[in-house]
Design an enzyme around this catalytic site. Structure first.
Site, PDB file in Angstrom:
ATOM      1  N   LYS A 201       0.929  -1.194   0.001  1.00 12.19           N
ATOM      2  CA  LYS A 201       0.035   0.057  -0.063  1.00 12.19           C
ATOM      3  C   LYS A 201       0.839   1.369  -0.020  1.00 12.19           C
ATOM      4  CE  LYS A 201      -4.477  -1.069  -0.302  1.00 12.19           C
ATOM      5  NZ  LYS A 201      -4.810  -2.597  -0.456  1.00 12.19           N
ATOM      6  N   LYS A 243     -13.687  -7.681  -3.320  1.00 13.96           N
ATOM      7  CA  LYS A 243     -12.927  -7.364  -4.536  1.00 13.96           C
ATOM      8  C   LYS A 243     -12.100  -8.690  -5.110  1.00 13.96           C
ATOM      9  CE  LYS A 243     -10.284  -4.030  -2.877  1.00 13.96           C
ATOM     10  NZ  LYS A 243     -11.122  -3.958  -1.620  1.00 13.96           N
ATOM     11  N   ARG A 323      -4.628 -13.648   6.255  1.00 17.36           N
ATOM     12  CA  ARG A 323      -4.177 -13.419   4.858  1.00 17.36           C
ATOM     13  C   ARG A 323      -3.369 -14.317   4.260  1.00 17.36           C
ATOM     14  NH1 ARG A 323      -6.476  -8.492   1.915  1.00 17.36           N
ATOM     15  NH2 ARG A 323      -7.358  -7.286   3.639  1.00 17.36           N
TER      16      ARG A 323
END
Ligand code: ATP
Ligand code: MN
Length: 538
Positions: A201, A243, A323
């Site tokens: 990010k 997403k 994750r």
């Protein structure tokens, strides 16, 4: 470095102020995995996938994300509590401290790049304290060929020192962890946190400044895939709205799962070379492609293993934000290179925990602009006893924490592109149905998939009165029927079995929309303002 009998390369980091030569350059994922396991920084699961704990931080820390205020950023960045200014001098001092800290550590260096479209290629050098963070960089960024590596000139540098703790009283940070972007020096400086998402990010945020300002290209926090006829679909949405899940579709080629640019040539390219999927409650039956991507090369984060080293995806004792990262080629059906053209449909994904937004609806251009600036999703109450109320959460452009410019700059670009390309825009509620969080249930994934397929196959038909119903509160067009979805599910009000409660809750949400939109009102045109909800509770 202890991984035995494999050839390794090194590189000098003298230009960066690192004087030692204990530097492992461009190691393969399997080398990095061996080093991680040998150093007891991670374990291998039953199928040989690396599993690590990221430490104190299991998610990003938006309040500790800064941008250096300099001649490049000063007049362009939308400063505030999202883009927090940091002085150049303070940065230099902290940068030096981090380099001193790294100067007596074995380091892992990787040259890679962002942006699959060669015209936008951004070369990146990632310098990591930990081997598994460097493996993450292999997974998530694009991987240069040997030829490209020969003459590689890094443009941006990511310096990633999870073990370095800042001293807020001296270093200008809020606490011991920080992620700071410096556009003059082209450095992303990350310390005090091992959460790998800060690495990807960081570069995303840099691109979100560079692309619109320098390249007239719209950066987007979205996933994207392309159908057999070459039609590209884009899925915007905040964290957890779907997403990654929904773009991973065996019938469509995956372009990317999180970060893309929409060019003036009307093409869409992935910034990244990998995916970063949530694995909470992951099941092979519901999400076979993502499940299958969890194999050697992938990195699981903060999951809990049983005695036989199998992953228990239901265990959230470390975090809800478990994750996995994997290179995009762990998915079978991918677009190579990761570039699509002919954008036909845009989906705004929202996980509405109030359960009042229709599961799918079509937006007018004004509504699309309004919803893009609003960026609504909901946060469900944590697991604390007694807390059952969902919280509305608004994040402009469905990604405010990563957007250095004012949201209307991205919104204006998007509106223009939507008009030029004649895309259809759909609002998809992947959240609750049959009532709010605590009473209703999450929309079944197979229904959401069926609704999206119906759009992509053209099965939802032409927009006409007999096929669509205008929602009395939100003003959006709700299809009356959709193949593969029980008709009752399409009307949230019908699923509640209590009209009064439904409307009371819907007004609670529209009031929250209105409250949030106040800060954009003076920037927004009459056309955008008209795209808001039709009714509010006064
Ligand atoms: P991030 O930006 O953090 O990567 P994301 O938008 O990519 O978030 P996903 O990783 O796709 O979000 O997470 C969606 C989660 O919600 C997954 O765990 C998925 O299994 C679950 N889910 C449950 N029901 C649905 C649904 N109807 N549609 C989409 N996802 C659903
Ligand atoms: Mn994702």
């Amino acid at each position: 470095m202890t991984a035995s009998d494999q050839t390794t390369k090194t590189i000098s980091l003298k230009d960066y102020g690192i004087t030692h030569e204990n530097i492992q350059y461009q190691l393969s994922p399997s080398q990095l995995q061996s080093i991680t396991v040998e150093n007891k920084m991670g374990t291998e699961t039953a199928n040989g996938t690396l599993a690590v704990h990221t430490g104190e931080f299991t998610g990003r820390s938006p309040m500790d994300r800064f941008i250096v205020e300099d001649t490049i950023t000063k007049d362009k960045v939308w400063w505030g509590n999202i883009n927090i200014p940091f002085s150049a001098d303070t940065f230099d001092a902290l940068h030096k401290k981090v380099i001193d800290y790294l100067n007596n550590k074995e380091l892992f260096v990787r040259d890679c790049y962002a942006c699959a479209d060669p015209e936008y290629k951004l070369n990146i050098r990632v310098i990591n304290e930990y081997p598994w963070s460097n493996m993450f960089a292999y997974n998530m960024f694009l991987r240069p060929t040997d030829n490209e590596l020969e003459n590689f000139t890094p443009e941006w540098t990511v310096i990633n020192a999870p073990g370095f703790m800042a001293d807020p009283s001296k270093d200008g940070t809020r606490q011991h962890n920080f992620a700071i972007l410096n556009f003059t020096k082209k450095i992303a400086l990350i310390g005090g946190t091992g959460y790998t998402g800060e690495i990807k990010k960081g570069i995303f945020s840099a691109l979100n400044f560079i692309l619109p300002v320098e390249k007239n290209t719209l950066p987007m926090h979205c996933s994207s895939n392309v159908g057999k006829d070459g039609d590209t679909a884009i899925f915007f949405g905040l964290s957890g709205t779907g997403k990654t899940t929904l773009s991973t579709d065996p019938n469509r080629e995956l372009i990317g799962d999180d970060e893309h640019g929409w060019t003036s040539k009307n093409t869409v390219f992935n910034f990244e070379g990998g995916c970063y999927a949530k694995v909470i409650n992951l099941s092979e039956e519901q999400e076979p492609e993502i499940y299958g991507a969890i194999k050697p090369g992938a990195i699981l984060e903060n999951v809990v293993l049983d005695d036989a080293k199998n992953v228990d995806f239901t265990n959230t004792s470390i975090t809800q934000n478990t994750r996995v990262s994997y290179p995009i080629y762990h998915i079978d059906n991918i677009r190579r290179p990761s570039i699509g053209e002919n954008v036909k449909n845009i989906f705004f994904l929202t996980a509405d925990a109030f359960g009042v937004l229709p599961p799918i609806s079509k937006l007018t251009p004004s509504q699309a602009a309004y919803h893009f600036i609003s960026g609504y999703t909901a946060k469900v109450a944590g697991t604390e006893a007694g807390v059952v109320e969902p919280q509305p959460s608004f994040s402009a452009c469905f990604g405010a924490p990563f957007m250095p410019l004012h949201p209307t700059e991205y919104a204006d670009m998007l509106s223009k592109k939507m008009k030029e390309s004649g895309v259809a825009v759909w609002l998809v509620n992947t959240g609750w149905t049959g009532g709010p969080y605590g009473i209703g249930t999450r929309m079944k994934l197979k229904y959401t998939r069926a609704m999206i397929n119906a759009v992509l196959n053209g099965d939802l038909g032409l927009y006409s009165y007999d096929k669509y119903h205008i929602h009395s509160v939100f003003g959006v067009a709700q299809p009356r029927e959709c193949p593969g979805v029980p008709t009752a599910v399409l009307s949230p009000r019908a699923t509640w079995n209590n009209d009064q409660k439904y409307y009371t809750t819907a007004f609670k949400l529209t009031n929250a929309f209105r409250e949030n939109f106040k800060k954009f009102e003076s920037y927004a045109s009459e056309e955008i303002r008209r795209g808001g909800p039709q009714r509010y509770g006064f």
